[in-house]
Design a protein around this motif. Sequence first.
Motif, PDB file in Angstrom:
ATOM      1  N   VAL A  98      39.554  34.076  50.541  1.00 22.17           N
ATOM      2  CA  VAL A  98      39.502  32.807  49.800  1.00 22.17           C
ATOM      3  C   VAL A  98      40.708  32.599  48.891  1.00 22.17           C
ATOM      4  O   VAL A  98      40.811  31.575  48.219  1.00 22.17           O
ATOM      5  CB  VAL A  98      38.203  32.687  48.968  1.00 22.17           C
ATOM      6  N   ILE A 102      41.107  32.044  43.551  1.00 22.97           N
ATOM      7  CA  ILE A 102      39.651  31.871  43.590  1.00 22.97           C
ATOM      8  C   ILE A 102      38.935  33.216  43.463  1.00 22.97           C
ATOM      9  O   ILE A 102      37.901  33.325  42.798  1.00 22.97           O
ATOM     10  CB  ILE A 102      39.231  31.152  44.888  1.00 22.97           C
ATOM     11  N   SER A 144      33.412  27.184  43.606  1.00 24.41           N
ATOM     12  CA  SER A 144      34.763  27.740  43.538  1.00 24.41           C
ATOM     13  C   SER A 144      35.159  28.404  44.846  1.00 24.41           C
ATOM     14  O   SER A 144      36.315  28.340  45.272  1.00 24.41           O
ATOM     15  CB  SER A 144      34.860  28.770  42.399  1.00 24.41           C
ATOM     16  N   GLY A 145      34.200  29.070  45.481  1.00 19.17           N
ATOM     17  CA  GLY A 145      34.490  29.789  46.717  1.00 19.17           C
ATOM     18  C   GLY A 145      34.773  28.891  47.901  1.00 19.17           C
ATOM     19  O   GLY A 145      35.225  29.366  48.943  1.00 19.17           O
ATOM     20  N   GLY A 151      36.887  25.216  51.396  1.00 22.66           N
ATOM     21  CA  GLY A 151      38.041  25.714  50.652  1.00 22.66           C
ATOM     22  C   GLY A 151      39.169  24.711  50.605  1.00 22.66           C
ATOM     23  O   GLY A 151      39.101  23.614  51.149  1.00 22.66           O
ATOM     24  N   THR A 170      33.209  34.359  49.486  1.00 21.58           N
ATOM     25  CA  THR A 170      32.391  34.187  48.282  1.00 21.58           C
ATOM     26  C   THR A 170      31.403  35.336  48.124  1.00 21.58           C
ATOM     27  O   THR A 170      31.173  35.832  47.011  1.00 21.58           O
ATOM     28  CB  THR A 170      31.630  32.844  48.337  1.00 21.58           C
ATOM     29  N   VAL A 296      44.644  31.394  38.881  1.00 20.32           N
ATOM     30  CA  VAL A 296      44.245  30.293  39.760  1.00 20.32           C
ATOM     31  C   VAL A 296      45.088  29.042  39.543  1.00 20.32           C
ATOM     32  O   VAL A 296      45.364  28.288  40.495  1.00 20.32           O
ATOM     33  CB  VAL A 296      42.746  29.971  39.578  1.00 20.32           C
ATOM     34  N   GLU A 306      48.439  28.236  47.003  1.00 19.29           N
ATOM     35  CA  GLU A 306      46.982  28.143  47.086  1.00 19.29           C
ATOM     36  C   GLU A 306      46.516  26.959  46.229  1.00 19.29           C
ATOM     37  O   GLU A 306      46.377  27.078  45.015  1.00 19.29           O
ATOM     38  CB  GLU A 306      46.319  29.435  46.603  1.00 19.29           C
ATOM     39  N   PRO A 308      43.550  24.642  45.308  1.00 22.17           N
ATOM     40  CA  PRO A 308      42.103  24.473  45.463  1.00 22.17           C
ATOM     41  C   PRO A 308      41.742  23.020  45.744  1.00 22.17           C
ATOM     42  O   PRO A 308      42.464  22.093  45.354  1.00 22.17           O
ATOM     43  CB  PRO A 308      41.538  24.921  44.099  1.00 22.17           C
ATOM     44  N   GLN A 312      36.411  22.782  44.432  1.00 24.51           N
ATOM     45  CA  GLN A 312      36.739  24.116  43.923  1.00 24.51           C
ATOM     46  C   GLN A 312      37.236  24.055  42.491  1.00 24.51           C
ATOM     47  O   GLN A 312      36.865  24.897  41.662  1.00 24.51           O
ATOM     48  CB  GLN A 312      37.797  24.767  44.818  1.00 24.51           C
ATOM     49  N   VAL A 316      35.684  25.907  39.314  1.00 21.43           N
ATOM     50  CA  VAL A 316      36.457  26.769  38.415  1.00 21.43           C
ATOM     51  C   VAL A 316      36.205  26.377  36.963  1.00 21.43           C
ATOM     52  O   VAL A 316      35.989  27.230  36.089  1.00 21.43           O
ATOM     53  CB  VAL A 316      37.962  26.678  38.748  1.00 21.43           C
TER      54      VAL A 316
END
Length: 352
Positions: A98, A102, A144-145, A151, A170, A296, A306, A308, A312, A316
């Motif tokens: 993930v 995350i 979040s996962g 995702g 997750t 993150v 990455e 999100p 997500q 977070v």
Amino acid sequence: MVNNSVKSNGGSGKAYVILMIGILALAFTAPWVKQSNFEPATSVLLRCGIGLLALLPFALREAKKIGGLNKSGIILSILAGLFLGIDFTAWNYSIFYVGSGIASILLNIQIIILPALAFLFDKERIPKSYYIIAPIMILGVIMSGGVFDGGGSTEGPATIYGINLAILGTICGLVSGCCYGIYLYTSRKASKVNAGQIIQPMAWATAAQLVAPAIFMLFFSDRGFDLTNGVLVNGALPMNPETTLGDPITAMNWFWVLVLGIAGQAIAWTFVQYGSVRLDSTIVAGLLLLSPVSTVAVIAVLLFGEIPSAIQILGVVIVLGAVAYQNNLHASLLRKLRGKKSDKETDVKQVS
């Protein structure tokens, strides 16, 4: 336990600096795992083995200076390390499934586990807010996962071993966070029975961390102890990671695993522990939030792209808000604001 005089003297400035260095190292830990690109269980063995070698001379020096750990301290440190080894192994898989940012957020599920253990074994009272925060925290972790939307903008397969990648990542993150909570509980008890000894408990715990990944690679992994190939191919999971090996391990991968073992293991955990026992727990809890936030929001975005998804990001925010509330950071902020307001009112009265 450290008395109030230690917290209030000039040494607190040094404790802040050391704590912040530890937090900064923790923020980079997940990216270092990804950059080293070793098979997850192999990565844990290398990280902890290197970390243990770095800690040993300082642990021996501490033992000569203030004495060795007692039997209870050793047992509790080993127990803490056994669970942290499971934590690290599951967390490494979560990082690859993930993303490093995350995965760092999912780890915060520990705020549900730690109070529950303290209630079950130490009969500590659980605040009423816990029963509201716990389900909100779980919802935030699932969001979040990427379970609800698959995702963010990540490359690679949608499933692995027939399981949705976001769900599997997750689950790994939840296992990691649960074991992290158990580690925090047992390491806290270890520090109570051996006040002032920081490096030795870390050394014993680090040695015990080698057990879980060794068992995992012997009985559950198809890769074993792999020093030849990594996990990612050109920075992303291959479309069939169950059978496809990652890029060959290079000198740079070895460099990053050395950084991970020395800075991400030996320095990070020891420095955070040093600051934690010398500063107010609420302040420490607040500063520790900087680590997952930095990972993150900044590091994972800049290093790996990455990004999100909207769900997500909301997850977070929910997780970090729950962590802050459970650690009474809001109450501390309100007290400071009220204190400043009363100071201003006092100044006005004096002037008039």
